[in-house]
Enzyme design. Structure first.
Site, PDB file in Angstrom:
ATOM      1  N   HIS A  51       0.798  -1.208  -0.064  1.00  0.00           N
ATOM      2  CA  HIS A  51      -0.053   0.006   0.003  1.00  0.00           C
ATOM      3  C   HIS A  51       0.769   1.201  -0.103  1.00  0.00           C
ATOM      4  O   HIS A  51       0.872   2.192  -0.976  1.00  0.00           O
ATOM      5  CB  HIS A  51      -0.735  -0.025   1.172  1.00  0.00           C
ATOM      6  N   ASP A  82       6.852  22.211 -26.019  1.00  0.00           N
ATOM      7  CA  ASP A  82       6.856  20.953 -25.363  1.00  0.00           C
ATOM      8  C   ASP A  82       7.892  20.822 -24.373  1.00  0.00           C
ATOM      9  O   ASP A  82       8.422  21.895 -23.939  1.00  0.00           O
ATOM     10  CB  ASP A  82       7.126  19.759 -26.540  1.00  0.00           C
ATOM     11  N   TRP A  86       6.899  -0.100   3.987  1.00  0.00           N
ATOM     12  CA  TRP A  86       7.346   1.006   3.014  1.00  0.00           C
ATOM     13  C   TRP A  86       8.580   1.496   3.353  1.00  0.00           C
ATOM     14  O   TRP A  86       9.486   1.957   2.421  1.00  0.00           O
ATOM     15  CB  TRP A  86       6.210   2.015   2.760  1.00  0.00           C
ATOM     16  N   SER A 112      13.512   6.782 -13.376  1.00  0.00           N
ATOM     17  CA  SER A 112      12.242   7.322 -14.057  1.00  0.00           C
ATOM     18  C   SER A 112      11.989   8.686 -13.538  1.00  0.00           C
ATOM     19  O   SER A 112      12.016   9.805 -14.138  1.00  0.00           O
ATOM     20  CB  SER A 112      11.019   6.540 -13.803  1.00  0.00           C
ATOM     21  N   SER A 113      12.077   8.769 -12.059  1.00  0.00           N
ATOM     22  CA  SER A 113      12.056  10.232 -11.230  1.00  0.00           C
ATOM     23  C   SER A 113      13.216  11.082 -11.722  1.00  0.00           C
ATOM     24  O   SER A 113      13.020  12.263 -12.053  1.00  0.00           O
ATOM     25  CB  SER A 113      11.780   9.949  -9.891  1.00  0.00           C
ATOM     26  N   HIS A 136      12.973  12.079   3.989  1.00  0.00           N
ATOM     27  CA  HIS A 136      12.051  13.184   4.385  1.00  0.00           C
ATOM     28  C   HIS A 136      12.030  14.396   3.307  1.00  0.00           C
ATOM     29  O   HIS A 136      10.834  14.931   3.175  1.00  0.00           O
ATOM     30  CB  HIS A 136      12.744  14.147   5.814  1.00  0.00           C
ATOM     31  N   GLU A 177      11.566  13.255   0.392  1.00  0.00           N
ATOM     32  CA  GLU A 177      10.526  12.659  -0.494  1.00  0.00           C
ATOM     33  C   GLU A 177       9.024  13.310  -0.024  1.00  0.00           C
ATOM     34  O   GLU A 177       8.532  13.458  -0.977  1.00  0.00           O
ATOM     35  CB  GLU A 177      10.687  11.044  -0.199  1.00  0.00           C
ATOM     36  N   TYR A 202       8.490  15.926   0.943  1.00  0.00           N
ATOM     37  CA  TYR A 202       8.041  17.505   0.252  1.00  0.00           C
ATOM     38  C   TYR A 202       8.113  17.228  -1.286  1.00  0.00           C
ATOM     39  O   TYR A 202       7.334  18.047  -1.780  1.00  0.00           O
ATOM     40  CB  TYR A 202       9.105  18.332   0.982  1.00  0.00           C
ATOM     41  N   SER A 258      -1.923  27.043  -5.074  1.00  0.00           N
ATOM     42  CA  SER A 258      -1.911  28.283  -5.353  1.00  0.00           C
ATOM     43  C   SER A 258      -2.414  29.307  -6.636  1.00  0.00           C
ATOM     44  O   SER A 258      -2.397  30.129  -7.039  1.00  0.00           O
ATOM     45  CB  SER A 258      -0.401  28.752  -5.489  1.00  0.00           C
ATOM     46  N   HIS A 282      14.181  13.360  12.990  1.00  0.00           N
ATOM     47  CA  HIS A 282      13.236  13.315  13.960  1.00  0.00           C
ATOM     48  C   HIS A 282      12.140  12.334  13.428  1.00  0.00           C
ATOM     49  O   HIS A 282      11.257  12.063  14.344  1.00  0.00           O
ATOM     50  CB  HIS A 282      12.358  14.654  13.226  1.00  0.00           C
ATOM     51  N   HIS A 283      12.466  11.334  12.329  1.00  0.00           N
ATOM     52  CA  HIS A 283      11.961  10.013  12.074  1.00  0.00           C
ATOM     53  C   HIS A 283      12.286   8.930  13.117  1.00  0.00           C
ATOM     54  O   HIS A 283      11.762   8.030  13.080  1.00  0.00           O
ATOM     55  CB  HIS A 283      12.041   9.607  10.687  1.00  0.00           C
ATOM     56  N   THR A 289       5.797  27.085   6.413  1.00  0.00           N
ATOM     57  CA  THR A 289       4.577  26.301   6.133  1.00  0.00           C
ATOM     58  C   THR A 289       3.560  27.313   6.672  1.00  0.00           C
ATOM     59  O   THR A 289       2.442  27.500   5.937  1.00  0.00           O
ATOM     60  CB  THR A 289       4.368  24.832   7.052  1.00  0.00           C
ATOM     61  N   LYS A 336       2.550  30.006   4.161  1.00  0.00           N
ATOM     62  CA  LYS A 336       2.047  29.607   2.974  1.00  0.00           C
ATOM     63  C   LYS A 336       0.597  29.588   3.372  1.00  0.00           C
ATOM     64  O   LYS A 336      -0.329  30.029   2.512  1.00  0.00           O
ATOM     65  CB  LYS A 336       2.191  28.044   2.396  1.00  0.00           C
ATOM     66  N   ARG A 390       1.306   0.900  15.246  1.00  0.00           N
ATOM     67  CA  ARG A 390       0.836   1.118  13.691  1.00  0.00           C
ATOM     68  C   ARG A 390       1.195  -0.342  13.306  1.00  0.00           C
ATOM     69  O   ARG A 390       2.183  -1.103  13.991  1.00  0.00           O
ATOM     70  CB  ARG A 390       1.511   2.232  13.159  1.00  0.00           C
TER      71      ARG A 390
END
Lengths: 379, 516
Positions: free
Chosen positions: B67, B96, B132, B160-161, B244, B246, B248, B259, B293-294, B319, B322, B441
């Site tokens: 998932h 293009d 994951w 790819s990314s 991290h 990632e 963002y 926006s 922080h993870h 943040t 924004k 979890r």
């Protein structure tokens, strides 16, 4: 301040209840973090409430302005759009105010963290080792160590063979005891993968990592029983390795330690006895179900590609010495643990006898406790 | 000279057209969204009640892992690349993408990566079951054999990314229409430019960490094996150095979408454009110095904990800027509430709630109680579902008339919004409570104490899932037919993409427009 926030959470609770149909399980609807029973857990709880209230207040202001505009400045009410799109003053204000709030928040957070990290001058050291999927507790300098597994009662309830008790999945065969009023240091490590030892009521959560010994501590003032679980995904039975921590008066704690030491002596004595095949087989089945079946399954078939079968396996029907070696020493680099330190000689003999005769293995071999003792001496 | 698309399947296989490739990315992402959603519903079905009823623990772990992987790498990231493909050239007045053949390749390797990843479900030993975040040594020494295929799939996704990111940077820096200075670019273009740099910086780190796993598993190295002198915590540092930024990567383009939409329906220019650009850049910078922080519970020294705690708290500032800017954009506007606006407003509210719980998680001592509980699950789903998913949905409703030439059915769009909004909150809000009450979890079974909240979450999840079927129906119906859209589509729309007819011709801006 705390009572206000409880009320606001109560309001959320009421909304949730009004919103949703009646539910089958009449649980306790616990909404908030536990305050716990130690000064650390209470500091953590206060931090949690303060930051929560700050967030709620900011939320009310920001969403308030937003909902006001959504109501007042809608085209259907004839609102004409203004054209302003910049204000350095505003930008500075809403950068500085959050910054000040964050600094104010950082002070109590820092002092609580310092308290948590102060593991010096402990009265008692307990080495906690995470295994797939059980905990081992060693009282350093006390010559007491044991494994703590999910209780048989909970195991029976998993597939709804029995109704679920209130402590379902939160009870163990051997709880870990600590004396009240003493600073207890936990030294946390792991034997296989990463686990995490967590008891919410004392606000201790420390990852158990192979090759590391992490430290934490607690000091519980009143006797009580506190439950927790492994908090780091550690494989198949991650959800089935609970923790039960009991704080007891010093005298009771000392008596318990003495009892544990006496039990160890009795086990050494028991290793000298001869048992019948039936006794070994029955005992072995018990041990198999509680220690082996999690991976090798109740029917001995294992899980293809993950855990090997016992039924008809070359190990369980072949050379006895190599079978014993697998059980007692484990297999490096796999989930198969060394059971020599988890099972006493009687249990090891029984489970080996069981495996060599159950599931159609029918080797007819009988292994006595003394064989286990001799095997370990010969190694 | 301008010509129409080729016919048949080869049109899609050989295409170098940014609109075709954008569409393929979006459809691929939509398919992965349903696949990942199906896995989520298996999880929620099992968690409906305590006890094991539907799946076994090992398969449950495969579901949580798949998932997460499918949603992050298959649904959210390709959707934003698809939007970038469609919109970036049209927003900056380019004909293009700068590197059209690489564009084709970066899309077409994706289906192979995900086919390989999905095929692990049918292998002996099953699919990856280590979450994951695939922490070693659970993902190395103790992993199922299929982990090798997982590693290869991650490598392909990363390639790819990276190619997509290079293409976006090259396009934005080189192909803007005359007069389109950097500080005139729509915010969606800005946020994607910054996201693309993040991708180039961290995807190689991900590739590195999975390669180290591969070496540990097959070549006898011990990067993450303590018994061989390696370090399981090193894995987490490297993973989160990727992980991290990632998160963002999955949210900055969403900021850009919102926006664009809020000013359109508030009929008022975006408030604080330049501060939005700087805030985005600040968030991107901070994302590189907060990763641990993870890992507050892995036993870092006190000083390390403090540094990462303070740095993480700082993220609240840009943040906040924004959110305040979006709210001020609405203030004294002339608002209407078409479906894209509804999704965008829900984005602002619910993403902010996710931000609040993020701020709570930043407080390291409190994190000891939150870490690896459902509170964290609630937090990151509040950031990703109303954040990434709602913004993508808003973008589809907003630009679909431009893509297809037809208007979607507003009543059905609103119905979709309300079902999704209610479903989302019923699913994820109770997870705050079950987490605070102590539910870890990634567990397939739990104590009855948490039964009520879990039952509510499961009901909400199925409602949310059903709402997305309605979305699929609306999109297909709009592509087939419907009221014809004008070039402007929306009364308050501004920007180059609204100057071309609807549907946008196969080739746009063959002659660059003049931007004043």
């Amino acid at each position: 301040m705390l009572s206000i926030s409880r009320r606001s959470l109560g309001l959320l609770f009421a909304v949730a209840v009004a919103f949703l149909p009646a539910l089958v399980y009449a649980g306790e609807w616990q909404l908030n973090m536990t305050e716990g029973v130690t000064s650390v857990s209470q500091s953590v709880f206060r931090l949690h409430m303060v930051i929560l209230i700050i967030c709620v207040v900011i939320g009310i202001v920001v969403f308030g302005v937003m909902f006001y505009s959504m109501y007042a400045h809608r085209k259907s009410r004839g609102a004409k759009a203004a054209n302003f799109h910049e204000s350095t003053t505003l930008e500075i204000i809403w950068t500085v105010i959050p910054f000040v709030i964050l600094i104010a928040m950082a002070f109590p957070a820092t002092s609580t963290l310092k308290k948590i990290y102060d593991t010096d001058n402990a009265d008692l050291d307990i080495l906690i080792t995470g295994y797939q999927w059980k905990w081992k507790y060693e009282y350093l300098g006390e010559d007491v160590s044991f494994f703590s597994n999910l209780s048989e009662k909970s195991r029976q309830q998993i597939y709804s063979k029995a109704p679920k008790s209130a402590d379902y999945l939160l009870d163990v065969d051997e709880p870990v005891l600590i004396p009240v009023g003493k600073k207890v240091r936990f030294l946390v490590t792991a034997a296989d993968v990463i686990h995490s030892w967590w008891v919410p009521d004392i606000a201790v959560k420390r990852d158990a990592i192979p090759g590391y010994v992490n430290e934490s501590w607690t000091l519980v003032e009143e006797p009580g029983t506190f439950v927790g679980q492994c908090a780091e995904l550690c494989g198949k039975d991650h959800g089935f390795m609970p923790i039960v921590l009991k704080a007891v008066p010093q005298a009771e704690f000392d008596a318990w330690l003495a009892e544990k030491r006496a039990a160890a002596t009795a086990i050494a004595e028991a290793a000298k006895q001869q048992l019948s095949f039936e006794e070994l087989y029955a005992k072995g089945e018990e041990v198999y179900i509680s220690r082996c079946a999690a991976c090798h399954q109740d029917n001995g078939q294992g899980i293809p590609g993950v855990f090997p079968a016992i039924a008809g396996s070359a190990v369980a029907t072949g050379d006895l010495a190599s079978h014993l070696s697998v059980i007692l020493n484990g297999v490096n680099g796999t989930a198969m643990q060394a059971f020599a330190e988890q099972l006493n000689p009687v249990e090891s003999a029984a489970v080996t006898t069981f495996q060599r005769n159950a599931f159609g293995n029918n080797t007819g071999d009988i292994i006595q406790p003394i064989d286990i003792v001799n095997f370990q001496q010969d190694q | 000279m301008a010509h129409g698309p080729a016919k048949g399947f080869t049109r899609w296989l050989y295409t170098t057209n940014h609109k075709d490739i954008g569409s393929m990315y979006l459809w691929f992402s939509f398919a992965m969204f349903f696949l990942g959603g199906f896995f989520a519903l298996v999880i929620r079905a099992e968690l409906f009640q305590p006890g094991l009823q539907i799946v076994e623990p090992n398969f449950f772990n495969q579901m949580t892992t798949m998932h997460g992987l499918v949603m992050v790498f298959g649904a959210v990231m390709p959707a934003f690349v698809g939007l970038a493909n469609w919109m970036v050239p049209m927003m900056i007045g380019a004909p293009d993408m700068a590197l059209p053949r690489m564009n084709n390749w970066s899309f077409w390797i994706l289906p192979f990566a995900f086919a390989m990843l999905a095929s692990t479900l049918f292998m002996e030993g099953g699919a990856p079951n280590f979450g994951w975040t695939f922490y070693a040594p659970l993902s190395t020494t103790y992993a199922p054999a299929s982990v090798t295929f997982f590693i290869f799939a991650v490598h392909i996704m990363g390639a790819s990314s990276i190619m997509g990111a290079i293409n976006i940077i090259a396009t934005i820096l080189n192909m803007r229409a005359p007069g389109m200075t950097l500080m005139k670019m729509p915010l969606f273009v800005w946020t994607w430019l910054i996201t693309a740099y993040l991708l180039i910086a961290v995807m190689p780190v991900l590739a590195g960490v999975v390669t180290m796993m591969l070496m540990d598993i097959h070549f006898g190295t011990s990067f993450f094996d303590a018994a061989g002198g390696g370090d399981p915590v090193l894995f987490q540092h490297v993973f989160w150095f990727f992980g991290h930024p990632e998160v963002y990567i999955m949210i900055l383009p969403a900021f850009g979408v919102v926006s664009a939409i809020i000013p359109t329906f508030a009929r008022k220019p975006l408030f604080g454009y330049s501060s939005m650009v700087y805030a985005t850049a600040s968030i991107a910078f901070l994302s590189f110095i907060v990763w641990a922080h993870h890992m507050f519970t892995v036993g870092m020294p006190l000083f390390g904990e403090l540094v990462f705690m303070y740095a993480t708290m700082l993220i609240a500032i840009p943040t906040g800027v924004k959110v305040f800017n979006w709210v001020t954009t609405m203030f004294k506007g002339s608002m209407t509430f078409e479906t894209p606006m509804l999704f965008s407003i829900a984005f602002v509210i619910l993403f902010t709630i996710g931000g609040f719980s993020g701020l709570m998680l930043a407080i390291a001592p409190a994190d000891f109680q939150y870490h690896d509980t459902y509170f964290v699950v609630a937090h990151f789903h509040y950031v990703l579902v109303p954040g990434a998913i709602f913004s993508i949905t808003a973008a589809v409703y907003y630009w679909l008339p431009k893509w297809s030439g037809n208007m979607y059915d507003e009543t059905m769009g609103k119905a979709h919004f309300w079902l999704a909004f209610i479903g989302l909150n019923v699913t994820f809000f109770p997870m705050h409570f079950s987490g605070l009450a102590g539910m870890p979890r990634r567990i397939p079974d739990y104590n009855p104490l948490w039964a009520d909240w879990n039952m509510i979450s499961s009901v909400g999840a199925f409602l949310f899932g059903a709402a997305q079927l309605l979305f699929l129906f609306i999109v297909i119906r709009t592509i087939i037919g419907g009221k014809k859209a004008t070039a402007e589509v929306w009364e308050g729309s501004h920007g180059l993409e609204w100057t071309v007819p609807s549907p946008a011709p196969y080739h746009t801006f063959s002659t660059p427009p003049e931007v004043k």
